[in-house]
Design a protein around this motif. Sequence first.
Motif, PDB file in Angstrom:
ATOM      1  N   ASN A  57      -6.876  -2.726  -3.535  1.00 50.66           N
ATOM      2  CA  ASN A  57      -6.938  -2.114  -4.877  1.00 50.66           C
ATOM      3  C   ASN A  57      -7.798  -0.866  -4.953  1.00 50.66           C
ATOM      4  O   ASN A  57      -8.089  -0.386  -6.050  1.00 50.66           O
ATOM      5  CB  ASN A  57      -7.412  -3.133  -5.924  1.00 50.66           C
TER       6      ASN A  57
ATOM      7  N   LEU B  66      -2.301  -3.046  -1.381  1.00 49.35           N
ATOM      8  CA  LEU B  66      -2.404  -2.375  -2.679  1.00 49.35           C
ATOM      9  C   LEU B  66      -3.463  -1.276  -2.711  1.00 49.35           C
ATOM     10  O   LEU B  66      -4.153  -1.071  -3.699  1.00 49.35           O
ATOM     11  CB  LEU B  66      -2.675  -3.403  -3.787  1.00 49.35           C
TER      12      LEU B  66
ATOM     13  N   THR C 215       0.846  -1.188   0.000  1.00 48.83           N
ATOM     14  CA  THR C 215       0.000   0.000   0.000  1.00 48.83           C
ATOM     15  C   THR C 215       0.884   1.241   0.000  1.00 48.83           C
ATOM     16  O   THR C 215       1.991   1.231   0.547  1.00 48.83           O
ATOM     17  CB  THR C 215      -0.943  -0.028   1.214  1.00 48.83           C
TER      18      THR C 215
ATOM     19  N   ALA D  75     -11.263  -2.416  -4.925  1.00 52.58           N
ATOM     20  CA  ALA D  75     -11.178  -1.787  -6.247  1.00 52.58           C
ATOM     21  C   ALA D  75     -12.130  -0.617  -6.419  1.00 52.58           C
ATOM     22  O   ALA D  75     -12.588  -0.336  -7.524  1.00 52.58           O
ATOM     23  CB  ALA D  75     -11.392  -2.821  -7.348  1.00 52.58           C
TER      24      ALA D  75
END
Length: 359
Positions: free
Chosen positions: A268, A250, A229, A286
Amino acid sequence: MNSKTPPSDPVPSPGPRQLTLGELASATGMDLDGGAEAAVDRVASLLEAGPGAVSFLANTRYRRQLAQTRATAVILHPSESVEGYPFRILYSRNPYFDFARVARLLNPLPAVQPGIAPSAVVAADARVDAAAEIGEGVVVQSGAAIGPGCRIGPGVVIGSDARLGADCRIEANAAILAGVRLGDRVHVQAGAVIGSDGFGFARGEHHWEAVPQLGAVIIEDDVCIGANTTVDRGSQGDTVIEQGCKLDNLVQVAHNVRIGAHTVIAANTGISGSTVIGSCCTIGGAVGIAGHLEIAAGTTLTGMAMVTGSITDPGIYSSGVPASPNREWRRNAVRFGQLEGLVRRVEQLEKTLGAGDKE
């Protein structure tokens, strides 16, 4: 303690502990039904659990597995009816939460081994508490300060004038860059980068000019940062992650973002610059959040949502198009392109019908 003082003789990781159900009940405040002296040393799912294991039921879809489990004890909500089952019961209002607590009690973190590894490089004016552990290949730059009980894993970089509070754990090859401030009990997973330059560029006639990123990153107590991250420093002010936040792997946090206390963010997700996220939000995987927005406290964003405007009313928000068979998707994609024309036709029909009604 800045001299090279190798850590004391390594102490093996404690590994799983064995505790009685009575000890677990006392430590967690759960009510125990039967068998206080029964010993357990691990946690497991209902189907995989055997003697000596603790399991839990938090989702009613798995209730049928209670009849099949061989667990010594199961954590259940008081509303569950379990007459006739052979296992002991630990009653909890939040079974999954208490399962996590039991798992930590049975699997404690390795103890910190105070000292500085011979291959570490520590600046002469850096301050490393005598109760901190500095691993192999760590670099601690000028003016940095590391508090008591910290464990700094191999290959970590602690930048100039960075400050770490007590009991932080920084895993291998993470970077805590210049001027970053960490509170107490912050856990940064391997490969994370805290305090990199934000993506700030001013456009000229023929090129882009980098805008100096002069702020810092402030991370408050009990925050967890996932592997790989990145949290960018502020451009003028600071990027702030408030206490108790949990960020998955991430995740990208851009410059001058502020994340409210106890918000959780899945992998994400990308948060653009200067956005303010309220406390106790839940952000799925995401998710994309545009810059200069405000997200109300208590908001939930489901996976792959795209947020382009501020959210002032807390609730559950979703976007994106679920996967569908290719032929169906192709038909729908064509129809999507026809929406503008369809809207105009409907508007014209409404006008025509309205004119007819007036006659």
